[in-house]
Design a protein around this motif. Structure first.
Motif, PDB file in Angstrom:
ATOM      1  N   CYS A 194      57.711 -29.441  41.825  1.00 16.24           N
ATOM      2  CA  CYS A 194      56.996 -28.422  42.602  1.00 16.24           C
ATOM      3  C   CYS A 194      57.144 -27.052  41.939  1.00 16.24           C
ATOM      4  CB  CYS A 194      57.510 -28.397  44.032  1.00 16.24           C
ATOM      5  SG  CYS A 194      56.702 -27.175  45.088  1.00 16.24           S
ATOM      6  N   PHE A 195      58.354 -26.726  41.521  1.00 15.13           N
ATOM      7  CA  PHE A 195      58.613 -25.406  40.942  1.00 15.13           C
ATOM      8  C   PHE A 195      57.892 -25.241  39.598  1.00 15.13           C
ATOM      9  CE2 PHE A 195      60.937 -22.119  38.718  1.00 15.13           C
ATOM     10  CZ  PHE A 195      61.215 -21.183  39.717  1.00 15.13           C
ATOM     11  N   ILE A 196      58.033 -26.228  38.718  1.00 14.50           N
ATOM     12  CA  ILE A 196      57.459 -26.103  37.370  1.00 14.50           C
ATOM     13  C   ILE A 196      55.934 -26.133  37.420  1.00 14.50           C
ATOM     14  CG2 ILE A 196      57.260 -27.230  35.122  1.00 14.50           C
ATOM     15  CD1 ILE A 196      60.153 -28.221  35.542  1.00 14.50           C
TER      16      ILE A 196
ATOM     17  N   THR B 210      64.616 -38.323  53.253  1.00 15.00           N
ATOM     18  CA  THR B 210      64.914 -36.915  53.014  1.00 15.00           C
ATOM     19  C   THR B 210      64.434 -36.480  51.632  1.00 15.00           C
ATOM     20  OG1 THR B 210      66.860 -37.015  54.450  1.00 15.00           O
ATOM     21  CG2 THR B 210      66.769 -35.216  52.862  1.00 15.00           C
ATOM     22  N   GLY B 211      64.742 -37.296  50.626  1.00 21.24           N
ATOM     23  CA  GLY B 211      64.354 -36.949  49.263  1.00 21.24           C
ATOM     24  C   GLY B 211      62.858 -36.854  49.081  1.00 21.24           C
ATOM     25  N   LEU B 212      62.112 -37.730  49.763  1.00 22.72           N
ATOM     26  CA  LEU B 212      60.656 -37.737  49.616  1.00 22.72           C
ATOM     27  C   LEU B 212      60.015 -36.485  50.194  1.00 22.72           C
ATOM     28  CD1 LEU B 212      59.778 -41.469  50.420  1.00 22.72           C
ATOM     29  CD2 LEU B 212      59.491 -40.304  48.244  1.00 22.72           C
ATOM     30  N   PHE B 213      60.569 -35.947  51.283  1.00 25.64           N
ATOM     31  CA  PHE B 213      59.918 -34.842  51.980  1.00 25.64           C
ATOM     32  C   PHE B 213      60.528 -33.475  51.689  1.00 25.64           C
ATOM     33  CE2 PHE B 213      58.559 -38.377  54.769  1.00 25.64           C
ATOM     34  CZ  PHE B 213      57.197 -38.138  54.753  1.00 25.64           C
ATOM     35  N   ILE B 214      61.832 -33.435  51.390  1.00 20.24           N
ATOM     36  CA  ILE B 214      62.501 -32.143  51.311  1.00 20.24           C
ATOM     37  C   ILE B 214      62.216 -31.422  50.000  1.00 20.24           C
ATOM     38  CG2 ILE B 214      64.720 -32.666  50.204  1.00 20.24           C
ATOM     39  CD1 ILE B 214      64.252 -30.863  53.564  1.00 20.24           C
ATOM     40  N   GLY B 215      61.902 -32.174  48.931  1.00 19.52           N
ATOM     41  CA  GLY B 215      61.715 -31.556  47.627  1.00 19.52           C
ATOM     42  C   GLY B 215      60.554 -30.589  47.571  1.00 19.52           C
ATOM     43  N   ALA B 216      59.374 -31.005  48.070  1.00 20.78           N
ATOM     44  CA  ALA B 216      58.187 -30.153  48.011  1.00 20.78           C
ATOM     45  C   ALA B 216      58.379 -28.893  48.844  1.00 20.78           C
ATOM     46  CB  ALA B 216      56.966 -30.927  48.485  1.00 20.78           C
ATOM     47  N   ALA B 217      58.932 -29.050  50.053  1.00 22.90           N
ATOM     48  CA  ALA B 217      59.128 -27.885  50.920  1.00 22.90           C
ATOM     49  C   ALA B 217      60.140 -26.917  50.314  1.00 22.90           C
ATOM     50  CB  ALA B 217      59.597 -28.346  52.301  1.00 22.90           C
ATOM     51  N   GLY B 218      61.256 -27.445  49.818  1.00 23.07           N
ATOM     52  CA  GLY B 218      62.256 -26.573  49.197  1.00 23.07           C
ATOM     53  C   GLY B 218      61.717 -25.882  47.959  1.00 23.07           C
TER      54      GLY B 218
ATOM     55  N   ALA C  84      53.144 -28.303  45.163  1.00 20.84           N
ATOM     56  CA  ALA C  84      53.630 -29.121  46.278  1.00 20.84           C
ATOM     57  C   ALA C  84      52.937 -30.480  46.305  1.00 20.84           C
ATOM     58  CB  ALA C  84      53.407 -28.383  47.595  1.00 20.84           C
ATOM     59  N   VAL C  85      51.619 -30.484  46.125  1.00 23.62           N
ATOM     60  CA  VAL C  85      50.870 -31.745  46.129  1.00 23.62           C
ATOM     61  C   VAL C  85      51.287 -32.612  44.942  1.00 23.62           C
ATOM     62  CG1 VAL C  85      48.580 -32.776  45.920  1.00 23.62           C
ATOM     63  CG2 VAL C  85      48.913 -30.770  47.379  1.00 23.62           C
ATOM     64  N   ALA C  86      51.444 -31.996  43.771  1.00 21.39           N
ATOM     65  CA  ALA C  86      51.875 -32.738  42.582  1.00 21.39           C
ATOM     66  C   ALA C  86      53.252 -33.350  42.796  1.00 21.39           C
ATOM     67  CB  ALA C  86      51.897 -31.810  41.370  1.00 21.39           C
ATOM     68  N   SER C  87      54.123 -32.622  43.477  1.00 19.54           N
ATOM     69  CA  SER C  87      55.459 -33.129  43.772  1.00 19.54           C
ATOM     70  C   SER C  87      55.393 -34.393  44.623  1.00 19.54           C
ATOM     71  CB  SER C  87      56.282 -32.050  44.488  1.00 19.54           C
ATOM     72  OG  SER C  87      57.501 -32.575  44.952  1.00 19.54           O
ATOM     73  N   CYS C  88      54.558 -34.370  45.658  1.00 12.00           N
ATOM     74  CA  CYS C  88      54.423 -35.534  46.546  1.00 12.00           C
ATOM     75  C   CYS C  88      53.847 -36.732  45.796  1.00 12.00           C
ATOM     76  CB  CYS C  88      53.536 -35.186  47.735  1.00 12.00           C
ATOM     77  SG  CYS C  88      54.273 -33.969  48.855  1.00 12.00           S
ATOM     78  N   LEU C  89      52.841 -36.497  44.967  1.00 14.95           N
ATOM     79  CA  LEU C  89      52.230 -37.592  44.206  1.00 14.95           C
ATOM     80  C   LEU C  89      53.214 -38.188  43.201  1.00 14.95           C
ATOM     81  CD1 LEU C  89      48.667 -36.102  43.545  1.00 14.95           C
ATOM     82  CD2 LEU C  89      49.312 -37.851  45.213  1.00 14.95           C
ATOM     83  N   LEU C  90      53.974 -37.316  42.533  1.00 11.73           N
ATOM     84  CA  LEU C  90      54.950 -37.791  41.564  1.00 11.73           C
ATOM     85  C   LEU C  90      56.035 -38.618  42.246  1.00 11.73           C
ATOM     86  CD1 LEU C  90      56.074 -37.870  38.699  1.00 11.73           C
ATOM     87  CD2 LEU C  90      57.232 -35.682  39.163  1.00 11.73           C
TER      88      LEU C  90
END
Length: 860
Positions: free
Chosen positions: A826-828, A768-776, A797-803
């Motif tokens: 993702c937000f920053i 959940t943590g890996l996928f929900i952060g970028a979408a949210g 979003a891409v940076a969030s997934c890589l991080l």
């Protein structure tokens, strides 16, 4: 008449429960003594293990005749190898010599190498560390002496190697023959050819010791190291301790329950997910043995089993002979005790081979139980068929024509989020640890007001079918597609987990195997969804929520009834052992501390409520905004008492098995503790009802998320790119997609049969943590900022997934924080990138500031 019926019913109930409770003496292995060592007078204190399929036995000692007859001790450096250790009659070859004679060295196996640490030549101990490897080509044993020496010479020391390639050394005798309190560690490289510099760790507690048992095993939360028994200068010890490396520099030895008897040079090994076994060992001077045999010491023939979660010891069977100093190895499906000492001066030339005979217990799943499950499945089929009428448009199929009552939609949201993960893995986590995860329940009251205040009116105003339609309107199609793909990957992984769990449950209590159960679960859930659409899914989930709560309450009652002392004993034991604890109040980002769980739950819950298609879709099934808001508060109203019951169930399971440790099964994984309890405790009739509840837990989530995925594929992919799409084509595509997705989820569940998972709940939370952060994070950028454009949002979003990938693979940050990191990054990154790069941004009515509706208590 009614009173007579009720009396008979409860009499039968308790009779059945008593029958279920009847336990015979534990006997986990059946033993054979057919194979022999190459040394005529036996061997003890040898270097023994499997390397490249061959059995190596090297060094060791024996006496040429009995001590009473003037026998002399001999220590060897011979290396013997058996190329086919599975054969009934072993053929040994002489494969060379050790660099020196050695006895009582510690031996651990790693990557087909036998690592030999310390030992003695009978006069003085060694500091040497070497490795032995069987070379299939040369038919010789390769010896590597290129390892750092021990900080001090030791013999009779204890050693283990963990899954993290960490080697731990404890105790042993020094050159002055004095037992030590030393505890050292080092790290092996992947090949096992190199060893890092030795590090000093906290000293062993109590007296210095040698010949102790050292075992690496999971304690229900972390991989830990257990030390038991051994001998000090003159005392045979029964104390035992635990050390948890996870805590790093603050790790200390903690006391655990004492051994029921001394264990000196007992053979030790981890077994299953949470048991440690001790085979034999010397129990010290025995007057009876001395009179009868002229011997000084007594060798135990029993097998002690320690359960790391409940901190209990039991006897798990007996060996053919009392033995001490034997080497234990696990080779495929058998356990072998090689050599050892039968009594002082008498070494064993035997190999005792034990085959596990204990299996997961199955209850008598009778006609009433099968009938209960079948009737339940028939009712679901009837509901699906009923709501299959007049499904002529995608709005009917995907949004139920927006005619669902708010209370049904709210209960449906609860059932969607619970699944079998909630019904089985949360009690398993509470059973193994405490109520630390329960702290996340309070985040409902922080997150839900924000969602009902801002997000639900927003989604209703846009009148979308898919939550990700908004992202294209606000940014562009690529942002929408990226989020849709992320969501699909997440849900497919989740559905595999929630099909797998109830299949494990049913196979545990019925003759149906897990493979067949997975097929039944996957196929039925898919068919119900194909036929009835979202309306059938929601009403089925309402029924399933009732079954979930009823099944959990029944299990709590059965567990408490099975505890000697009842409710008062349950409370006393749970409080004494901190089972109601919310964990430590700190921000240790590498552990499931209270602060970490709270932060993780806020972002996980927030992400689910604003970006999970299965939940957002339910906001759209009610007739207006007010009803949608009320549905989410209904979700809270049923979720909080549900959480209390389900965590209470885990605590009840802990106290029950602490009171009845003989009923613990070493082959049952931690996540299977509830199904195993059902098999042992639930009488005929109730088994079927509880299993139906577990089916309900899984099917509610599977049906819901198959449907939400079909919605994504239909609206975000097919309708978005296909030309000349009619309502009939969209409806047919949605049904076909539902079927295909159900098949994929079923195949993923079958794949999980090959994976050893300590906690499904932890795996799911990590997923959940890996996928929900970028979408949210994308939804926050779109709704709460005006400057963010499509390019910046996608980069964020891409940076969030890589991080998150980097954090998961390269750091020890706890999985609870993945969603928080995903949201923030993702937000920053998305917001800042929008100032540097050009991209599309549509603001009219698509941000919280431009929406023409009272949201922040002011007009546009």
């Amino acid at each position: 008449m009614l009173r007579y019926f009720v009396t008979c019913f409860f009499a039968c109930l308790f009779f059945n429960m008593a029958a279920v409770n009847a336990q015979s003496d534990a006997n986990w292995f059946v033993w054979k003594v057919q194979k022999k060592l190459p040394a005529k007078n036996g061997l003890s204190g040898t270097i023994t293990g499997i390397s490249n399929g061959a059995l190596i036995v090297a060094g060791g000692n024996n006496f040429d005749k009995r001590i009473q007859e003037g026998g002399k001790k001999h220590i060897y450096n011979d290396i013997y190898v058996c190329i086919d250790p599975a054969a009934d009659s072993l053929v040994w070859i002489n494969a060379g010599k050790l660099p020196y004679p050695v006895v009582d060295a510690a031996t651990v196996s790693f990557n087909n190498r036998l690592l030999v640490i310390g030992g003695s030549n009978g006069k003085k101990p060694y500091r040497n560390v070497i490795s032995l490897t069987w070379n299939r080509d040369t038919k010789k044993v390769d010896i590597n002496t290129n390892y750092p020496k021990l900080p001090q010479a030791r013999s009779g020391l204890s050693a283990i190697i963990t899954k993290e390639n960490k080697l731990y050394i404890a105790g042993g005798k020094s050159a002055e023959d004095a037992p030590g309190n030393n505890f050292w560690s080092s790290t092996l490289n992947a090949s096992g050819e190199k060893l890092s510099t030795w590090q000093q760790l906290p000293d062993l507690p109590g007296e210095g010791r040698f010949g102790a048992a050292l075992i690496a095993q999971n304690d229900g939360e972390f991989n830990s190291i257990y030390l038991a028994g051994g001998k000090s200068t003159s005392t045979y010890l029964t104390d035992a301790y635990k050390f948890t490396p996870h805590y790093g520099e603050v790790s200390v030895w903690t006391k655990i329950k004492d051994l029921p008897r001394p264990a000196f040079f007992a053979s030790a090994m981890a077994y299953g997910q949470s048991h440690a076994l001790l085979f034999g060992g010397s129990v010290g001077p025995s007057a009876e043995a001395a009179i009868a045999l002229g011997d000084k010491y007594k060798m135990a023939d029993d097998i002690l089993a320690y359960h790391t979660i409940t901190d209990t010891w039991i006897t798990a069977g007996y060996l053919p002979h009392g033995i001490a100093g034997a080497t234990v190895i696990q080779d495929n499906d058998r356990i072998e005790l090689i050599g050892g000492e039968l009594r002082p001066g008498v070494k064993s030339d035997l190999i005792m081979s034990g085959k596990p005979v204990i299996a997961i217990q199955k209850s008598k799943f009778g006609i009433i139980d099968y009938a209960t499950v079948i009737i339940y499945l028939i009712i679901l089929a009837g509901i699906s068929f009923y709501f299959s009428r007049n499904k002529n448009t995608t709005d009917d199929y995907l949004r139920g024509g927006q005619r669902i009552p708010y209370w049904a939609a709210g209960i449906s949201v609860m059932a969607t989020q619970v699944s079998a993960i909630g019904f089985m893995s949360i009690p398993a986590k509470s059973y193994a640890t405490n109520w630390s995860y329960f702290a996340g329940v309070w985040t409902w009251f922080l997150v839900v007001p924000i969602v009902t205040w801002a997000f639900i009116p927003f989604f209703r105003k846009l009148d979308v079918t898919s939550a990700y339609e908004y992202l294209e309107r606000r940014f562009d199609k690529w942002t929408r597609l990226f989020s849709g793909v992320i969501y699909c990957l997440y849900q497919l992984g989740r559905m595999g987990l929630v099909i797998y769990l109830p299949a494990v449950a049913l196979s545990a209590v019925s003759p149906i195997d897990t493979f067949t159960c997975i097929l039944i679960m996957g196929v039925l859930s898919t068919l119900y969804t194909i036929v009835g659409g979202i309306e059938a899914v929601i009403w089925i989930e309402v029924i399933q929520a009732g079954l979930l709560m009823g099944g959990a309450i029944i299990c709590v009652i059965l567990a408490v009834i099975g505890i000697d002392g009842g409710v008062s004993e349950f409370v006393d034991v749970a409080v004494t052992h901190n089972k109601f604890s919310f964990g430590s109040l700190n921000l240790d980002f590498t552990s499931s501390a209270l602060g970490v769980i709270l932060i993780g739950n806020i972002f996980n819950r927030f992400g689910n409520l604003i970006s999970d298609q299965a939940i957002v879709q339910r906001y759209m099934t009610t007739k207006n905004v007010k009803e949608a808001k009320k549905s989410l508060w209904i979700d809270v109203a049923v979720s909080v008492p549900w959480a209390i019951v389900i965590y209470l169930l885990g605590t009840a399971l802990y106290v029950f098995y602490k009171s009845n440790p003989q009923m613990l099964n070493p082959v049952t994984p931690t996540d299977g503790i509830l199904p195993q309890f059902i098999a042992q405790r639930a009488p005929s009739g109730l088994s079927g009802l509880i299993i139906a509840a577990i089916f309900a837990a899984s099917m509610s989530t599977v049906e819901s998320h198959i449907h939400s995925l079909a919605t994504i594929f239909t609206t975000d992919f097919y309708a978005r790119f296909a030309k000349s799409v009619t309502e009939k084509k969209k409806l047919n595509f949605a049904r076909w997609t539902t079927g295909i997705l159900g098949l994929v989820a079923t195949l993923l569940a079958l794949l999980l049969l090959t994976v050893d998972i300590k906690s499904i709940l932890d795996v799911f939370t990590e997923l959940t943590g890996l996928f929900i952060g970028a979408a949210g994070g994308l939804f926050l950028l779109g709704i709460f900022t005006e400057k963010t454009n499509s390019t910046g949002a996608l980069i964020g979003a891409v940076a969030s997934c890589l991080l998150l990938y980097f954090i998961q693979t390269q750091t020890h940050i706890n999985f609870w924080l993945y969603s928080a990191v995903g949201f923030a990054s993702c937000f920053i990154v998305g917001y800042l990138s929008s100032f540097m790069l050009k991209g599309r941004r549509q603001l009219q009515g698509l941000t919280i500031y431009t929406l023409n509706e009272k949201i922040f208590n002011k007009e546009k």
